[in-house]
Design a protein around this motif. Sequence first.
Motif, PDB file in Angstrom:
ATOM      1  N   ASP A 190       7.018   3.667   3.895  1.00  0.00           N
ATOM      2  CA  ASP A 190       7.110   2.459   3.559  1.00  0.00           C
ATOM      3  C   ASP A 190       7.869   1.187   5.059  1.00  0.00           C
ATOM      4  O   ASP A 190       7.532   0.913   4.980  1.00  0.00           O
ATOM      5  N   ILE A 228       4.372   0.283   6.635  1.00  0.00           N
ATOM      6  CA  ILE A 228       4.414  -0.944   6.006  1.00  0.00           C
ATOM      7  C   ILE A 228       4.939  -2.164   6.977  1.00  0.00           C
ATOM      8  O   ILE A 228       4.842  -3.093   6.916  1.00  0.00           O
ATOM      9  N   GLN A 288       4.418  -2.867  10.106  1.00  0.00           N
ATOM     10  CA  GLN A 288       3.008  -3.516  10.158  1.00  0.00           C
ATOM     11  C   GLN A 288       2.114  -2.413  11.347  1.00  0.00           C
ATOM     12  O   GLN A 288       1.267  -2.791  11.813  1.00  0.00           O
ATOM     13  N   GLY A 316      -1.377  -0.463   4.588  1.00  0.00           N
ATOM     14  CA  GLY A 316      -1.264   0.542   2.903  1.00  0.00           C
ATOM     15  C   GLY A 316      -2.484   1.660   3.002  1.00  0.00           C
ATOM     16  O   GLY A 316      -2.952   1.556   4.213  1.00  0.00           O
ATOM     17  N   GLY A 347       1.430  -0.473  -0.286  1.00  0.00           N
ATOM     18  CA  GLY A 347       1.099  -1.584   0.433  1.00  0.00           C
ATOM     19  C   GLY A 347       0.363  -2.466   0.198  1.00  0.00           C
ATOM     20  O   GLY A 347      -0.161  -2.643  -1.916  1.00  0.00           O
ATOM     21  N   THR A 348      -0.964  -3.275   0.596  1.00  0.00           N
ATOM     22  CA  THR A 348      -1.252  -4.393  -0.689  1.00  0.00           C
ATOM     23  C   THR A 348      -3.047  -4.008  -0.192  1.00  0.00           C
ATOM     24  O   THR A 348      -3.655  -3.789   0.979  1.00  0.00           O
TER      25      THR A 348
END
Length: 412
Positions: free
Chosen positions: A9, A12, A15, A19, A38-39
């Motif tokens: 986490d 993420i 940056q 993910g 994440g995405t």
Amino acid sequence: MVDIEKIIDKAIADQDIPGCVLTATNRDGSFTYSRAFGTRSLHPDHDQSPLKTNTVMWIASCTKLMTAICALQLVEQGKLTLDDPIYNIVPELKDHPILEGFSKDGNPILKPHKNPITLKLLLTHSSGLTYAAMHPLTIQLLAYQGKEPPMDSKLLDRFSCPLVYEPGTQWAYSSGIDYAGLMVERVSGLTLEEYMRKNLWEPLGIKDMTFFLSKRPDMQARLADMSKRDPETGKAVKTDGRQPYMTADRGEVEDCMGGQGVFATPEEYMKILHGVLTTDENEKILKKDSVEKLFSPYLGDQSTVLLNKYLEVKMINDAMGGTPTSVKKSYALGGLLVLGDVNGDKNFRGGSMFWGGLPNLSWFVDRKTGLCGLYAGQVIPPGDAKCSELNSRFQEAMYERYHKQRGVSPNL
């Protein structure tokens, strides 16, 4: 205990990565871990929905393990051999020259190879082949020819660069397993995708794998975007560049590339790893004797020294599992092999095998501990230090949790 969720986490939030998917299990399935973080994309105009364990990724060189398994199945059937010359099946390599160097006036020096190329050499990256963009000699050859690294649609065109050493005498990461996949096709009469589906994917209950996304629009709709590491900020950012699995004009390849071509979901690829971990008992995908071959070190002394020399380079080591360089490695038919325990028995045991894929995926199979796992992401370039560190923490966390669940101290 390693709090892997907090670590991911934070990565993420910082940056470091967009993910990842983490998944692990043991032999009987009594220990399992599977979680997505994440995405799917960092691109503001693309789908930024959460990553899932069934999100599709380009798994790149994770394909190699599957191709090796298929080749060994055909060895079991007597249709292929590990040690005979391959030229009756792949005559294109019979007269493949060795690029020995360059003359004073800059012309390439080519000579015939003497030692026969075998399936064993193809699977262990000791055939003399290489990837054109990964070896100093072939990089120099491309410059001499005024060409970019080949990104052709056809396998034989994409992997056409000369040998860079006499077969069986050195080690260099190569297209050898792509040629092994071609051998599977030619002796089975099936495309590599058809063969894998019938003899590997279906027996393991796998549906979401393909070499060709255009034939699986349902999978293409779930494809995660690739991200890249910004060299200035160190952050993960979107990329609109041509992806390595594409042709030069960004099209789809025509051939099944057995060394790099599969798209899959992390949850489906874990079925491959668990299948490898358990097939010595159930012989579902390989017979017990073949499993021993898959996990046996096959490099000669000189090749072993060269491989371990390569692994002293941090980026290369990060791309090949990131294990301590103090532990000696060899190469087996299915992947890189650690020859001794890593951190006692807190991590990989001797004989464990691992490899990964270009966008910083990494898998391991530890038969002694009875554990396998996968770190899956889509970040380039390969050998990314931040992804490697996260993968190491993931592995550490899985071993800690597994030992705790079993009520066994990892120090015993």
